[in-house]
Design a protein around this motif. Structure first.
Motif, PDB file in Angstrom:
ATOM      1  N   LYS A 127       0.840  -1.211   0.000  1.00 33.70           N
ATOM      2  CA  LYS A 127       0.000   0.000   0.000  1.00 33.70           C
ATOM      3  C   LYS A 127       0.868   1.250   0.000  1.00 33.70           C
ATOM      4  N   LEU A 128       1.923   1.207   0.807  1.00 38.45           N
ATOM      5  CA  LEU A 128       2.794   2.390   0.915  1.00 38.45           C
ATOM      6  C   LEU A 128       3.535   2.656  -0.395  1.00 38.45           C
ATOM      7  N   ILE A 129       3.900   1.581  -1.092  1.00 37.38           N
ATOM      8  CA  ILE A 129       4.565   1.766  -2.401  1.00 37.38           C
ATOM      9  C   ILE A 129       3.552   2.394  -3.367  1.00 37.38           C
ATOM     10  N   GLU A 130       2.347   1.832  -3.305  1.00 33.57           N
ATOM     11  CA  GLU A 130       1.311   2.273  -4.235  1.00 33.57           C
ATOM     12  C   GLU A 130       0.965   3.756  -4.062  1.00 33.57           C
ATOM     13  N   ASN A 131       0.909   4.209  -2.809  1.00 31.50           N
ATOM     14  CA  ASN A 131       0.513   5.611  -2.620  1.00 31.50           C
ATOM     15  C   ASN A 131       1.693   6.571  -2.470  1.00 31.50           C
ATOM     16  N   GLY A 132       2.878   6.081  -2.814  1.00 30.67           N
ATOM     17  CA  GLY A 132       4.032   6.987  -2.873  1.00 30.67           C
ATOM     18  C   GLY A 132       4.738   7.228  -1.549  1.00 30.67           C
ATOM     19  N   HIS A 133       4.361   6.472  -0.511  1.00 28.29           N
ATOM     20  CA  HIS A 133       5.027   6.649   0.777  1.00 28.29           C
ATOM     21  C   HIS A 133       6.246   5.738   0.930  1.00 28.29           C
ATOM     22  N   ALA A 134       6.475   4.890  -0.099  1.00 29.32           N
ATOM     23  CA  ALA A 134       7.645   4.006  -0.007  1.00 29.32           C
ATOM     24  C   ALA A 134       8.237   3.841  -1.400  1.00 29.32           C
ATOM     25  N   TYR A 135       9.515   3.496  -1.434  1.00 31.96           N
ATOM     26  CA  TYR A 135      10.194   3.326  -2.731  1.00 31.96           C
ATOM     27  C   TYR A 135      11.227   2.210  -2.639  1.00 31.96           C
ATOM     28  N   GLU A 136      11.600   1.741  -3.797  1.00 33.62           N
ATOM     29  CA  GLU A 136      12.575   0.656  -3.864  1.00 33.62           C
ATOM     30  C   GLU A 136      13.966   1.241  -4.144  1.00 33.62           C
ATOM     31  N   SER A 137      14.957   0.684  -3.507  1.00 30.74           N
ATOM     32  CA  SER A 137      16.326   1.071  -3.825  1.00 30.74           C
ATOM     33  C   SER A 137      17.215  -0.142  -3.602  1.00 30.74           C
ATOM     34  N   ASP A 138      17.944  -0.527  -4.614  1.00 32.18           N
ATOM     35  CA  ASP A 138      18.820  -1.714  -4.541  1.00 32.18           C
ATOM     36  C   ASP A 138      18.077  -2.953  -4.053  1.00 32.18           C
ATOM     37  N   GLY A 139      16.816  -3.086  -4.413  1.00 33.18           N
ATOM     38  CA  GLY A 139      16.056  -4.289  -4.047  1.00 33.18           C
ATOM     39  C   GLY A 139      15.369  -4.206  -2.696  1.00 33.18           C
ATOM     40  N   SER A 140      15.732  -3.215  -1.866  1.00 39.05           N
ATOM     41  CA  SER A 140      15.064  -3.050  -0.573  1.00 39.05           C
ATOM     42  C   SER A 140      14.001  -1.955  -0.690  1.00 39.05           C
ATOM     43  N   ILE A 141      13.092  -1.932   0.262  1.00 40.94           N
ATOM     44  CA  ILE A 141      12.023  -0.928   0.230  1.00 40.94           C
ATOM     45  C   ILE A 141      12.199   0.012   1.428  1.00 40.94           C
ATOM     46  N   TYR A 142      12.123   1.303   1.137  1.00 43.88           N
ATOM     47  CA  TYR A 142      12.303   2.310   2.185  1.00 43.88           C
ATOM     48  C   TYR A 142      11.057   3.172   2.333  1.00 43.88           C
ATOM     49  N   TYR A 143      10.871   3.670   3.533  1.00 42.22           N
ATOM     50  CA  TYR A 143       9.789   4.619   3.787  1.00 42.22           C
ATOM     51  C   TYR A 143      10.273   6.003   3.371  1.00 42.22           C
ATOM     52  N   ARG A 144       9.419   6.713   2.626  1.00 37.74           N
ATOM     53  CA  ARG A 144       9.792   8.053   2.139  1.00 37.74           C
ATOM     54  C   ARG A 144       9.265   9.097   3.132  1.00 37.74           C
ATOM     55  N   ILE A 145      10.134   9.546   4.008  1.00 34.28           N
ATOM     56  CA  ILE A 145       9.688  10.464   5.056  1.00 34.28           C
ATOM     57  C   ILE A 145       9.203  11.795   4.476  1.00 34.28           C
ATOM     58  N   ALA A 146       9.773  12.194   3.351  1.00 37.32           N
ATOM     59  CA  ALA A 146       9.353  13.457   2.718  1.00 37.32           C
ATOM     60  C   ALA A 146       7.870  13.431   2.355  1.00 37.32           C
ATOM     61  N   ALA A 147       7.306  12.212   2.209  1.00 34.77           N
ATOM     62  CA  ALA A 147       5.887  12.112   1.832  1.00 34.77           C
ATOM     63  C   ALA A 147       4.967  12.156   3.053  1.00 34.77           C
ATOM     64  N   PHE A 148       5.547  12.278   4.238  1.00 36.54           N
ATOM     65  CA  PHE A 148       4.721  12.300   5.453  1.00 36.54           C
ATOM     66  C   PHE A 148       5.125  13.520   6.298  1.00 36.54           C
ATOM     67  N   PRO A 149       4.529  14.667   5.967  1.00 34.36           N
ATOM     68  CA  PRO A 149       4.964  15.921   6.607  1.00 34.36           C
ATOM     69  C   PRO A 149       4.840  15.919   8.124  1.00 34.36           C
ATOM     70  N   GLU A 150       3.978  15.048   8.650  1.00 37.36           N
ATOM     71  CA  GLU A 150       3.809  15.036  10.113  1.00 37.36           C
ATOM     72  C   GLU A 150       4.916  14.251  10.829  1.00 37.36           C
ATOM     73  N   TYR A 151       5.858  13.730  10.046  1.00 43.17           N
ATOM     74  CA  TYR A 151       6.916  12.932  10.665  1.00 43.17           C
ATOM     75  C   TYR A 151       7.597  13.737  11.775  1.00 43.17           C
ATOM     76  N   GLY A 152       7.733  13.136  12.946  1.00 48.63           N
ATOM     77  CA  GLY A 152       8.347  13.838  14.082  1.00 48.63           C
ATOM     78  C   GLY A 152       7.324  14.334  15.087  1.00 48.63           C
ATOM     79  N   LYS A 153       6.025  14.109  14.798  1.00 50.56           N
ATOM     80  CA  LYS A 153       5.010  14.690  15.693  1.00 50.56           C
ATOM     81  C   LYS A 153       4.979  14.030  17.071  1.00 50.56           C
ATOM     82  N   LEU A 154       5.433  12.795  17.155  1.00 50.49           N
ATOM     83  CA  LEU A 154       5.438  12.132  18.460  1.00 50.49           C
ATOM     84  C   LEU A 154       6.690  12.505  19.264  1.00 50.49           C
ATOM     85  N   SER A 155       7.843  12.314  18.642  1.00 53.58           N
ATOM     86  CA  SER A 155       9.094  12.526  19.381  1.00 53.58           C
ATOM     87  C   SER A 155       9.521  13.987  19.394  1.00 53.58           C
TER      88      SER A 155
END
Ligand code: AMP
Ligand code: ZN
Length: 484
Positions: A127-155
């Motif tokens: 789902k995250l890949i599909e909606n642009g919140h994740a991407y593939e790099s060298d065969g692994s999948i990463y979360y794209r923090i730039a796509a989640f502006p609220e990142y950091g709201k807890l800590s």
């Protein structure tokens, strides 16, 4: 009115479930690569107090508590021994539950294991890949923090120049990422490497954080009331859980976040990596009781640090013994129908009439219960809750010595103790109160044996009861039992 500190808002808030009377809560559980230490158990005992107190307040509780049975340490240790990760974790899972139970914790409703939920993790990542919140790099999948502006709201970590947030567990991924803050959701694993799972985006294994998003939402829904865990999990683990879950669903993940402070030893955080830890078993082997360990762990409110000392544990040992004796004393007095001091006043007190005008024991019990609830309502102030119990014990002891307690007073005190213990579990189960049901079951079994003319079994039970100090009396109304 229950209020507690919500890490997400940094406010002490009134607790309100999202829909009805049910509280859905998720607590990050242990990584089962070794024995849990008592620092881990401080956090888990608090989670137990939390669930029990919510029930005390009349809520239905659904508590999910996961076991992390895959991470780099587990994979490495299993590989060293040439066994599967399941074979490696099995004994530690068993030891964990043994210690968990022995510490008097109630089993949570759902205790899922990460390796049993890979399919759910794959679904979220897709789902995250599909909606642009994740991407593939060298065969692994990463979360794209730039796509989640609220990142950091807890800590509330400021990210410029500080991506680790002081955490010891920041991902150190070796592959190319778009942004240094991005974290792995799925790590590439070659065809012949184990453990690995097939996914639409390639064979791999999950990153650390995705498991808790998958297991919490599977059992509690996309939005639930409470998420808890140790202070160190706030960043990056819980921050990343929020990013993954809210990135996938577009909905609020958890409404309240509670973080337990550390158990320290000589003012240094107790941890496996520092080697300054005691397991529950270490302390049991040194002769300390499970009850005293539990008492010590819950004696300081969860958002305050607790420094472990053996003097403190010894003190807890004396305290739980005092509490246990107190309950026995009140209980015995009730069972015998007289005050343990055997004074005149006690005999009179039992008729109930005089004490109905002066129910000091009941007053003491009622006041203690009110104070207990007020303390627990105030951000789970266990220290003040314990103080209310100790005040009652002192007052009732004085009363028992002076004038005795009426049957009604004794009943009131015992009932309040049950209420305290439904939350704290510190009065223990070794004593007479717990024995009663066991004795009654044996008496009933003996009756049944006699009805079936199985006199051998009936005699056996009589002897067994005699060993416990229980005397049976045949009366015209049936069998009665009393303590010797
Ligand atoms: P782990 O087994 O390392 O995944 O940790 C399990 C839980 O124990 C997590 O919620 C940690 O935050 C918590 N924890 C670890 N060390 C301590 C400590 N010294 N005091 C309190 N909680 C701790
Ligand atoms: Zn977690």
């Amino acid at each position: 009115m229950l209020k507690f500190f919500n890490t997400l808002t940094r406010q002490t808030e009134e607790f309100r479930p999202l829909e009805n009377n049910t509280v859905r809560m998720y607590v990050c559980g242990p990584t089962v690569w070794n024995f849990a230490h008592i620092g881990n158990f401080r956090t888990f005992v608090f989670a137990d107090i939390l669930r029990r107190y919510l029930k005390f307040k009349g809520y239905e509780v659904k508590h999910v508590f996961n076991l992390t049975d895959i991470d780099d340490r587990i994979i490495n240790e299993a590989a060293k021994r040439s066994i599967s990760i399941d074979e490696f974790t099995a004994p530690f899972i068993q030891y964990f539950w043994e210690d968990f139970d022995a510490l008097g914790n109630e089993r949570p409703e759902v205790t899922p294991r990460a390796t049993h939920h890979i399919a759910e993790m794959i679904e979220i990542i897709a789902k995250l890949i599909e909606n642009g919140h994740a991407y593939e790099s060298d065969g692994s999948i990463y979360y794209r923090i730039a796509a989640f502006p609220e990142y950091g709201k807890l800590s509330r970590i400021k990210f410029e120049g500080n991506i680790t947030g002081g955490s010891e567990r920041i991902d150190t991924d070796k592959y190319e990422k778009e942004d240094a803050r991005d974290f792995a959701l799925w790590k590439l694993v070659s065809e012949d490497e184990e453990p690995g799972w097939d996914a639409p985006f390639g064979r791999g294994r999950p990153g650390w954080h995705i498991e808790c998003s998958a297991m919490s939402m599977k059992y509690l829904g996309e939005t639930f009331e409470i998420h808890a865990g140790g202070q160190d999990l706030q960043f990056p683990h819980h921050e990343n859980e929020i990013a993954q879950s809210e990135g996938a669903t577009g909905k609020l993940f958890a409404k309240y976040w509670i973080h337990s402070e550390f158990l320290k030893i000589d003012d240094v955080t107790m941890s496996k990596s520092k080697g300054n830890f005691f397991t529950f078993r270490d302390l049991r082997d040194q002769g300390y009781s499970a009850l005293a360990i539990r008492y010590l762990l819950l004696s300081v409110p969860t958002r305050k640090q607790l420094n472990f000392t053996f003097e403190g544990l010894q003190g807890a040992e004396s305290t739980v013994e005092r509490l246990r004796n107190f309950r026995s004393l009140v209980h015995d007095a009730a069972a015998k129908g007289r005050n343990p001091s055997g004074s005149e006043g006690a005999q009179n007190a039992d008729c109930g009439m005089r004490n109905a005008e002066f129910p000091a024991g009941r007053v003491s019990a009622t006041v203690a219960l009110e104070k207990f609830e007020a303390a627990m309502d105030d951000d789970f102030n266990t220290a003040a809750a314990l103080a209310s119990i100790h005040d009652m014990v002192r007052e009732v002891n004085t009363l028992m010595n002076k004038q005795g307690l009426s049957a009604g007073d004794r009943q009131a005190v015992l009932e309040v103790i049950e209420k305290f213990d439904s939350v704290l579990g510190i009065f223990g189960c070794e004593e007479v109160v717990c024995l009663d049901s066991e004795v009654e079951a044996l008496v009933e079994e003996r009756q049944e044996a006699r009805r079936n003319r199985n006199f051998a079994r009936s005699d056996e039970i009589r002897d067994e009861l005699a060993e416990k100090g229980i005397i049976l009396e045949d009366t015209k109304d049936g069998v009665r039992w009393k303590r010797r």
